[in-house]
Scaffold this active site. Structure first.
Site, PDB file in Angstrom:
ATOM      1  N   HIS A  60      -2.512 -19.633 -16.306  1.00 59.45           N
ATOM      2  CA  HIS A  60      -3.147 -18.791 -17.318  1.00 59.45           C
ATOM      3  C   HIS A  60      -4.352 -18.077 -16.721  1.00 59.45           C
ATOM      4  O   HIS A  60      -5.314 -18.726 -16.310  1.00 59.45           O
ATOM      5  CB  HIS A  60      -3.576 -19.700 -18.476  1.00 59.45           C
ATOM      6  CG  HIS A  60      -4.110 -18.983 -19.661  1.00 59.45           C
ATOM      7  ND1 HIS A  60      -5.394 -19.143 -20.105  1.00 59.45           N
ATOM      8  CD2 HIS A  60      -3.524 -18.110 -20.511  1.00 59.45           C
ATOM      9  CE1 HIS A  60      -5.578 -18.422 -21.197  1.00 59.45           C
ATOM     10  NE2 HIS A  60      -4.461 -17.771 -21.459  1.00 59.45           N
TER      11      HIS A  60
ATOM     12  N   HIS B 266      -9.651 -10.252 -19.824  1.00 60.36           N
ATOM     13  CA  HIS B 266      -9.324 -10.791 -21.146  1.00 60.36           C
ATOM     14  C   HIS B 266     -10.160 -10.166 -22.257  1.00 60.36           C
ATOM     15  O   HIS B 266      -9.644  -9.698 -23.258  1.00 60.36           O
ATOM     16  CB  HIS B 266      -9.522 -12.308 -21.146  1.00 60.36           C
ATOM     17  CG  HIS B 266      -9.300 -12.928 -22.496  1.00 60.36           C
ATOM     18  ND1 HIS B 266     -10.318 -13.072 -23.424  1.00 60.36           N
ATOM     19  CD2 HIS B 266      -8.188 -13.416 -23.078  1.00 60.36           C
ATOM     20  CE1 HIS B 266      -9.836 -13.623 -24.518  1.00 60.36           C
ATOM     21  NE2 HIS B 266      -8.536 -13.845 -24.338  1.00 60.36           N
TER      22      HIS B 266
HETATM   23  O1  G3P Z   1      -0.747 -16.871 -23.080  1.00 59.21           O
HETATM   24  C1  G3P Z   1      -1.206 -16.463 -24.310  1.00 59.21           C
HETATM   25  C2  G3P Z   1      -2.681 -16.657 -24.410  1.00 59.21           C
HETATM   26  O2  G3P Z   1      -3.283 -16.172 -23.250  1.00 59.21           O
HETATM   27  C3  G3P Z   1      -3.226 -15.976 -25.624  1.00 59.21           C
HETATM   28  O3  G3P Z   1      -4.577 -16.192 -25.808  1.00 59.21           O
HETATM   29  O4  G3P Z   1      -6.903 -15.412 -25.848  1.00 59.21           O
HETATM   30  O5  G3P Z   1      -6.047 -16.600 -23.854  1.00 59.21           O
HETATM   31  O6  G3P Z   1      -5.302 -14.281 -24.339  1.00 59.21           O
HETATM   32  P1  G3P Z   1      -5.761 -15.594 -24.911  1.00 59.21           P
HETATM   33 CA    CA Z   2      -3.784 -13.983 -22.570  1.00 60.89          CA
END
Ligand code: G3P
Ligand code: CA
Length: 258
Positions: free
Chosen positions: A3, A45
Site C-alpha cells: 500500500h 495520497h
Molecule cells: O487500497 C485502497 C485504499 O488505499 C483506500 O484508502 O485513503 O489509503 O487511499 P486510502
Molecule cells: Ca489509496
C-alpha cells in the site's frame, strides 16, 4: 499488495518505497494518483502536499516542476522515531514520483506484478484524471487486459462516476469499487454496481461483518481488503479467503502468511 509501496519502511509513494516492495516479492503494489495544475499524474495520497513534503498547498493548483522541487522524504520516521535505514543515501527517498516513472520501474521488473491505481480526482477537472490515466496506461500497453508474464493493472475508486468514466474510456481495464466503513450498507450484502466484479473493502468492515467476504464470493466477486497492518487482521483475512491483502507492512504480512 504494498500500500503506497512498502510505506511502513520508506516514505509513501516514493520509488524507494516501491523498489523495497519489489525486493520483498510482493504480488503487486497500490498507488494513488492526483493531477497537477499542468495535468501530470503524480503519486500522492492527500489533496494537499503538506503532510508528505516540506511544501504547502493543494496539488491541483501546483505545477509539476514546483512539486519536483520539494522534499518528499524527510518527514518520514519509523515507529520508534528514527529515520528509515539508508534515508540519507538514497535520493529516491526524497523525490516526487510520477505515474509514468512508477510504471517504467514496474515494467522493468519483467514479472506478472499487479498495479492497483486509485484515482483521487478533484471534481474541478471533470473526467481529465481518467483521460490522462488512460493515456499513460496506453503508453505502457496496460489497457489491453491481462496477459501472461506481463505487469497488469486495476483501477480503483470510491467514486462510481470515476469508475464508469474509466469503463467508457478503457473497457479492458478491470475495476475495483472501494467501500469504506461509512458507506451505505448495500455493498455489504455482496451487491455491487452493474458491471463491477471486484470490491475493495475497508478492513474495519471485515472486522465487524466478516460474512461480507463470503457474500461477495458467493456472487463471484474478487475481494480486496485494505489497509491490513495488524496480525489479527492478516489472520482474519487469510481465514476468510480474502483474495488480495493490501498492507503498509508487506514484509511483515508475507512473513506471517509463510
Ligand atoms: O487500497 C485502497 C485504499 O488505499 C483506500 O484508502 O485513503 O489509503 O487511499 P486510502
Ligand atoms: Ca489509496
Amino acid at each position: 499488495m504494498a500500500h503506497r509501496g512498502a510505506s511502513a519502511e520508506a516514505p509513501e509513494h516514493t520509488l524507494a518505497a516501491y523498489t523495497t516492495a519489489f525486493g520483498l516479492g510482493v504480488d503487486g503494489i497500490e498507488c494513488d494518483v492526483r493531477l497537477t495544475a499542468d495535468h501530470h499524474l503524480v503519486c500522492v495520497h492527500d489533496r494537499r502536499v503538506d503532510r508528505t513534503s516540506n511544501g504547502d498547498g493543494v496539488i491541483s493548483t501546483l505545477e509539476l516542476a514546483h512539486l519536483e522541487g520539494l522534499d518528499w522524504g524527510s518527514w518520514k520516521h519509523l515507529d520508534d522515531g528514527s529515520a528509515p535505514e539508508g534515508a540519507d543515501r538514497d535520493p529516491e527517498r526524497g523525490r516526487l514520483l510520477t505515474l509514468r516513472r512508477l510504471l517504467d520501474a514496474l515494467t522493468r521488473q519483467n514479472q506478472e506484478l499487479l498495479t492497483l491505481v486509485e484515482t483521487k480526482h478533484p471534481t474541478r477537472y471533470g473526467g481529465l484524471v481518467e483521460r490522462q490515466l488512460v493515456t499513460v496506461l496506453r503508453e505502457f500497453a496496460l489497457t489491453g487486459g491481462d496477459r501472461p508474464n506481463q505487469p497488469h493493472v486495476r483501477v480503483m475508486s470510491f467514486s462510481l462516476l470515476a469508475l464508469m468514466r474509466m469503463r467508457g474510456l478503457a473497457p479492458d481495464v478491470p475495476l475495483v469499487y472501494l467501500v469504506e466503513q461509512s458507506a451505505p450498507r448495500f455493498s455489504w450484502d455482496g451487491s455491487l454496481p452493474t458491471g463491477i466484479t471486484a470490491v475493495g473493502l475497508d478492513v474495519r468492515i471485515v472486522r465487524r461483518t466478516p460474512s461480507v467476504v463470503h457474500a461477495h464470493h458467493r456472487r463471484g466477486h474478487t475481494v480486496y481488503v485494505w489497509t491490513v497492518n495488524d496480525d489479527e487482521d492478516v489472520e482474519r483475512c487469510a481465514e476468510l479467503g480474502v483474495d488480495v491483502i493490501i498492507s503498509d507492512r508487506p514484509r511483515h504480512v508475507l512473513a506471517l502468511l509463510d
